[in-house]
Design a protein around this motif. Structure first.
Motif, short mmCIF file in Angstrom:
data_model
loop_
_atom_site.label_atom_id
_atom_site.label_comp_id
_atom_site.label_asym_id
_atom_site.label_seq_id
_atom_site.Cartn_x
_atom_site.Cartn_y
_atom_site.Cartn_z
N PRO A 159 6.79 -63.62 7.63
CA PRO A 159 6.37 -63.52 6.24
C PRO A 159 6.90 -64.69 5.42
CG PRO A 159 8.27 -62.11 6.62
CD PRO A 159 7.91 -62.71 7.95
N ALA A 160 6.38 -64.85 4.18
CA ALA A 160 6.88 -65.85 3.24
C ALA A 160 7.86 -65.16 2.31
CB ALA A 160 5.71 -66.44 2.45
N PRO A 161 9.14 -65.47 2.40
CA PRO A 161 10.13 -64.76 1.58
C PRO A 161 9.90 -64.91 0.07
CG PRO A 161 11.22 -66.24 3.15
CD PRO A 161 9.75 -66.42 3.34
N VAL A 162 9.18 -65.96 -0.34
CA VAL A 162 8.89 -66.12 -1.78
C VAL A 162 8.04 -64.93 -2.28
CG1 VAL A 162 6.83 -67.57 -1.45
CG2 VAL A 162 8.11 -67.73 -3.57
N VAL A 163 7.30 -64.30 -1.36
CA VAL A 163 6.52 -63.12 -1.72
C VAL A 163 7.41 -61.88 -1.59
CG1 VAL A 163 4.39 -61.80 -1.32
CG2 VAL A 163 4.40 -64.27 -0.98
N THR A 164 8.24 -61.67 -2.58
CA THR A 164 9.09 -60.48 -2.62
C THR A 164 8.20 -59.27 -2.92
OG1 THR A 164 9.36 -60.77 -4.98
CG2 THR A 164 11.02 -61.80 -3.57
N ALA A 165 8.78 -58.07 -2.85
CA ALA A 165 7.99 -56.87 -3.14
C ALA A 165 7.38 -56.96 -4.53
CB ALA A 165 8.87 -55.63 -3.01
N GLU A 166 8.15 -57.53 -5.45
CA GLU A 166 7.65 -57.63 -6.83
C GLU A 166 6.50 -58.64 -6.94
OE1 GLU A 166 9.06 -59.02 -11.22
OE2 GLU A 166 10.61 -58.85 -9.68
N ALA B 251 11.94 -70.98 4.30
CA ALA B 251 12.40 -69.62 4.61
C ALA B 251 13.79 -69.66 5.26
CB ALA B 251 11.40 -68.93 5.54
N ILE B 252 14.01 -70.68 6.11
CA ILE B 252 15.33 -70.81 6.75
C ILE B 252 16.40 -71.08 5.70
CG2 ILE B 252 16.69 -72.29 8.30
CD1 ILE B 252 14.17 -72.35 10.11
N ALA B 253 16.04 -71.90 4.70
CA ALA B 253 17.00 -72.22 3.63
C ALA B 253 17.41 -70.98 2.84
CB ALA B 253 16.39 -73.26 2.69
N ARG B 254 16.57 -69.96 2.84
CA ARG B 254 16.89 -68.73 2.11
C ARG B 254 17.70 -67.73 2.93
NH1 ARG B 254 12.95 -67.01 -2.12
NH2 ARG B 254 11.63 -68.80 -2.56
N LEU B 255 17.86 -68.00 4.24
CA LEU B 255 18.63 -67.05 5.08
C LEU B 255 20.08 -67.04 4.65
CD1 LEU B 255 17.29 -67.75 8.71
CD2 LEU B 255 16.81 -65.76 7.29
#
Ligand code: AMP
Ligand code: GLY
Length: 428
Positions: A236-243, A423-427
């Protein structure tokens, strides 16, 4: 049942692979397919071009195809869905009128404005002088887009006014893109992070979102250099949070499906919203596509655990609520292996080595620009392969993908080495 997939790229290989995995399916025909679909179990290539509507229709009738799935935009914009539907054949995709949402940027910008769907401010020009004056007044960065289908090459994100004006001259003179450049759309520059938000849109404005993805369009590491059709993608793309997910559904997808229906172009098929997500989590539409993304399809479908045939039939029957897709909690990462001189003038005819290597259960090679010649896979397009890796997180998925990439080679091959970096940078 028999299924027909129209197209020959990596997206179509992934669609054919996933459709063939259904226990309901006896055979998947791919028109015209590539070397990857030629070898895929339960799949068969048929030498019919993706834009030859009469031949596709005849094929579907002869072979008693139960469901046709359209990969690329060109047959959609030519009206393949209208032609099949008129003949009483079941086909998943938008009509010609609905496919305008991708085929004409000018239509789409007007549509977004009419329905108050968030997007960048814009103006449309046919005159070089007027367009150049507008850019000079507006300043840079600014975005210049050719109207019409331009296979991903019709967009220049200009960092200076001079660069924007050069792009305008080139597009309106027709030198670069032929007819597609007869009108230009000039857009304000949007800041934020992009995501590909794709839904399966069915009867009566029903829809279900696919897993989110992010595409890497620039040719170079760190997302630098010219735009391409896409050098890799992950899900998934972490920028797409549930909100953000909820906002994309409410602020973009639902008003789009309602607006298309209200304008007499009800949209059924894969609806791809290319979104820019700003710092506050607000989604803005950069573009719509009337199809799945390529290469997004490859990592997205590698995470689909439920039956794709059931999903697409449910869309056509208006029963999506009873058949929601099931997604693996794993991450996937797809790395495009491209031919020398892609995207300008990709080299063709090189023999691909290493395709018989065992990549294990966590990687899969999807073919795009390949053909089968004397039993060998030969390069035949700019984006040649997309190697998808799967893992418990994006780092593991990336490692699995690059382990596969390492085993495959041909003369002049190149790929990016950082697919999934955001996405790796956000881990943690
Ligand atoms: P498009 O073909 O419209 O998707 O544009 C190709 C790429 O250009 C997009 O994926 C973005 O990276 C970039 N782009 C397009 N429009 C804008 C915009 N208004 N602001 C910033 N970047 C843009
Ligand atoms: N990967 C972008 C697209 O399919 O348009």
């Amino acid at each position: 049942m028999k299924i027909l997939v129209i197209g020959s790229g990596g997206r179509e290989h992934a669609l054919a692979y996933k459709l063939a995995a259904s226990t309901q399916v006896a055979e998947v025909l791919v028109a015209p397919g590539n070397a990857g679909t030629a070898f895929e179990p339960k799949c068969r290539n048929v030498e019919v071009a993706a834009d030859d509507l009469p031949a596709l229709l005849a094929l579907a009738q002869q072979e008693q195809i139960a469901l046709t799935v359209v990969g690329p935009e060109v047959p959609l914009s030519l009206g393949v869905v209208d032609a099949f539907s008129a003949a009483g054949l079941r086909i998943f995709g938008p009509t010609q009128a609905a496919a305008q949402i991708e085929a004409s940027k000018a239509f789409t910008k007007g549509f977004l404005e009419r329905h108050q769907i968030p997007t960048a401010g814009y103006a449309v020009f046919i005159d070089v002088k007027e367009a150049c004056a507008y850019v000079a007044e507006r300043g840079a960065p600014i975005v210049v887009k050719a109207d019409g289908l331009a296979a991903g090459k019709g967009v220049v994100v200009a960092m200076t006014v001079a660069e924007a004006q050069a792009a305008i001259r080139e597009m309106l003179s027709g030198a670069l893109l032929g007819n597609a450049g007869a009108r230009v759309v000039i857009e304000d520059f949007l800041e934020g992070e992009e995501a590909s938000f794709i839904v399966v849109a069915g009867a009566n404005q029903s829809y279900v979102p696919m897993a989110s993805a992010q595409d890497h369009k620039r040719i170079g590491d760190g997302d630098t250099g010219p735009n391409t059709g896409g050098m890799g993608a992950y899900s998934p793309a972490p920028v797409v949070t549930a909100e953000v997910h909820a906002r994309a559904c409410r602020e973009v997808i639902e008003p789009t499906l309602a607006g298309m229906a209200a304008e007499g172009r009800p949209f059924q098929g894969f609806l791809y919203a290319g979104l820019m997500i700003d710092k506050t989590g607000a989604p803005f539409v950069i573009e719509f596509n009337a199809r799945m993304g390529d290469p997004e399809t490859q990592p997205i479908l590698m995470r689909l655990e439920s039956d794709l045939v059931t999903l697409l039939n449910a869309a056509l029957d208006g029963t999506l609520a009873q058949h929601p897709p099931q997604w693996s909690s794993d991450a996937t990462c797809g790395v495009v292996m491209a031919a020398e001189h892609y995207p300008a003038t990709p080299a063709k005819g090189d023999v691909i080595e290493g395709l018989d290597a065992d990549l294990g259960p966590d990687a899969k090679v999807f073919h795009a620009g390949t053909v089968l010649k004397d039993g060998q896979a030969i390069t035949a397009g700019g984006r040649v392969l997309c190697v998808v890796g799967k893992g418990t997180d994006i780092r593991a998925a990336q490692a699995a993908a690059y382990a596969g990439v390492k085993k495959i080679s041909w003369r002049g091959e190149f790929h990016r080495s950082d697919i999934g970096w955001r996405a790796i940078a956000r881990l943690p």
